[in-house]
Design a protein around this motif. Sequence first.
Motif, PDB file in Angstrom:
ATOM      1  N   ASP A   1    -104.972 -69.961 -43.192  1.00  0.00           N
ATOM      2  CA  ASP A   1    -103.835 -70.795 -43.589  1.00  0.00           C
ATOM      3  C   ASP A   1    -102.583 -70.428 -42.797  1.00  0.00           C
ATOM      4  O   ASP A   1    -102.518 -69.368 -42.160  1.00  0.00           O
ATOM      5  N   HIS A   2    -101.589 -71.329 -42.880  1.00  0.00           N
ATOM      6  CA  HIS A   2    -100.296 -71.048 -42.242  1.00  0.00           C
ATOM      7  C   HIS A   2     -99.140 -71.320 -43.210  1.00  0.00           C
ATOM      8  O   HIS A   2     -98.000 -71.493 -42.779  1.00  0.00           O
ATOM      9  N   HIS A   3     -99.451 -71.386 -44.511  1.00  0.00           N
ATOM     10  CA  HIS A   3     -98.421 -71.601 -45.528  1.00  0.00           C
ATOM     11  C   HIS A   3     -98.068 -70.281 -46.232  1.00  0.00           C
ATOM     12  O   HIS A   3     -98.721 -69.260 -46.028  1.00  0.00           O
ATOM     13  N   ARG A   4     -97.078 -70.357 -47.092  1.00  0.00           N
ATOM     14  CA  ARG A   4     -96.694 -69.196 -47.889  1.00  0.00           C
ATOM     15  C   ARG A   4     -97.857 -68.775 -48.785  1.00  0.00           C
ATOM     16  O   ARG A   4     -98.689 -69.604 -49.175  1.00  0.00           O
ATOM     17  N   LEU A   5     -97.901 -67.509 -49.142  1.00  0.00           N
ATOM     18  CA  LEU A   5     -98.934 -67.046 -50.057  1.00  0.00           C
ATOM     19  C   LEU A   5     -98.631 -67.552 -51.458  1.00  0.00           C
ATOM     20  O   LEU A   5     -97.489 -67.471 -51.923  1.00  0.00           O
TER      21      LEU A   5
ATOM     22  N   THR B   1    -102.808 -75.011 -38.903  1.00  0.00           N
ATOM     23  CA  THR B   1    -103.980 -74.170 -39.167  1.00  0.00           C
ATOM     24  C   THR B   1    -104.976 -74.276 -38.024  1.00  0.00           C
ATOM     25  O   THR B   1    -105.686 -73.316 -37.698  1.00  0.00           O
TER      26      THR B   1
ATOM     27  N   VAL C   1    -108.612 -62.819 -45.282  1.00  0.00           N
ATOM     28  CA  VAL C   1    -107.503 -63.769 -45.326  1.00  0.00           C
ATOM     29  C   VAL C   1    -106.786 -63.721 -43.989  1.00  0.00           C
ATOM     30  O   VAL C   1    -106.343 -62.666 -43.535  1.00  0.00           O
ATOM     31  N   ARG C   2    -106.662 -64.888 -43.366  1.00  0.00           N
ATOM     32  CA  ARG C   2    -105.952 -64.970 -42.085  1.00  0.00           C
ATOM     33  C   ARG C   2    -104.806 -65.948 -42.278  1.00  0.00           C
ATOM     34  O   ARG C   2    -104.991 -67.168 -42.320  1.00  0.00           O
ATOM     35  N   ASN C   3    -103.602 -65.414 -42.425  1.00  0.00           N
ATOM     36  CA  ASN C   3    -102.418 -66.225 -42.682  1.00  0.00           C
ATOM     37  C   ASN C   3    -101.413 -65.936 -41.564  1.00  0.00           C
ATOM     38  O   ASN C   3    -100.902 -64.828 -41.456  1.00  0.00           O
TER      39      ASN C   3
ATOM     40  N   ASN D   1    -103.536 -72.208 -49.785  1.00  0.00           N
ATOM     41  CA  ASN D   1    -103.986 -71.071 -50.601  1.00  0.00           C
ATOM     42  C   ASN D   1    -103.347 -71.149 -51.981  1.00  0.00           C
ATOM     43  O   ASN D   1    -103.060 -70.146 -52.604  1.00  0.00           O
TER      44      ASN D   1
END
Length: 539
Positions: free
Chosen positions: A329-333, A352, A344-346, A310
């Motif tokens: 995503d699975h990272h920092r914003l 991911t 948004v799905r974090n 992102n």
Amino acid sequence: MSKIYVVGHKNPDTDSIVSAMAYAALRNASGDRDYEAARLDHINDETRRILEKFNFEAPERIVDVRTQVKDIDFDTPSTLDPFVTLDHAWHIMNKEGTNTIPVVNSDGSIYGTLSSGDIASYTMSTIDNNYIEDLPLFNLLGVIEGKIIHDGGSMIDSISGELVVALPLGDDISLFSKKETIVLCGNQPDMIRRALEMKVNTLILCGTSADQSLLKEFPDSNTLVIYTPLDAVSISKHIFQAAPIARACSTGDLVCFHLDDYIDDVKEIVLKSRFRSYPVLDEDNKVVGTLSRYHLLRPRRKKVVLVDHNESAQAVPGLDQAELMEIIDHHRLADIQTTQPISVRNVPVGSTTTIVAEMYQEHGVTPPPAMAGLMVSAILSDTVMFKSPTCTQRDIAIAERLSRIARVSIDEIGEILFNSEALESKPVTELIKSDFKEFHIAEQTLGVSQITCVDSSKMLNRKGEFLNAMSAMKAEHKYDLVLLMLTDVLVEGTVLLYIGNEDTIRFAFSVEPSENELFLPGVMSRKKQIIPMLTALWG
């Protein structure tokens, strides 16, 4: 409906590629048939091995998502052959409500463009010039609803001559003084006889048929005689409209656009051009439509879903011109902004693909065995066989479930993923770029590559090659720092090679480096153990 691209980050790794493929497949399986997985660059060897293992093709590669001509709802008017009559073209324009029609050759390529202004200009030019030259006979008969009743024994394909209207009371023989004369005549036997005597080129009988006895008086006449139910006044107006549109259309200095042309470039050309409408051509240079200035006011933008990132620096170029639909995503914003709310799905998991797999569960969709095998491979790759500190129990549970669906063992996938022999034979530049990400922290720009293997000592045999390639990348892209993580699955640690400020490395990782190298025990994750250290130092 326009397709929606599901795309991961630049220099895509296995998780980036597979999460895009899996999410597009999920949406399509749920009834949304317009989702398509895409990638931004070449796939690395690890991903290629996994795709081959489960018989998948790599997703389509896209360069950017800037708006192109093919994204516009341009007009698709009829296309006309150059030999079609002006009369027919005019009726088509009125029927379709258009002012411009493309004129095409028999193979579909562009010949010219015909506008209502072209027809008007041609018609005005006939007011002071009554001479008709090489008018195709088929065109004429079609426009005046004519029928040949005498062809003079010759095969005539076109007619030429001065247009003359024989008035009912007229007796001026000079009207027929030229052989190349096209005479319009009503129910006037004397005029008809006179025209045949003078051997005029063409005699058009308007609303009347010639007495056959008149024609028998001139058995050797070469005059073409045509009957039409229309009156002479109508014929005098319509006959010039029987000309082929090739004589009126514009053919020189044509401005055309292709489907792949970018709207930014199109706008620049249109603003400098005087035309109202422009032909649109496909990849074979065949006409598929026309666009006008008003089409450029609110173009339809490409639709995009981002997975596994992102951050704008890692995103597809032209994202500011696209409609961002969703982020998974699975990272920092990071820094991506939108003009309207989006989904948004974090989730703080190791992959991911784990998030996408949970979405399969939520939708009640079981992935096919081959897709399940692809998905478990992506989770194992991103969590480094569950040894990365980013790995969670959710990753492990999902991966085990997927492996059962795929009927493959986790160890079997691991052997395919971390094949050291395959890595050793590759050029160092290719190895570095296979899983490379660019980051912007404070005012610093850095590039971080990660190579996951089962024997980092073999990789270190090429240390000099790696450092030389990293130095070249630093100079070319003006990075402040370039890092290469040689992550060893068996040792459960990372040998870190670096090009840049040594103090930065020393303070960030609290380890004394030696010859551009240091060992970080227990470090397996770039996003959770490398980037946070540098962020804390520079932030």
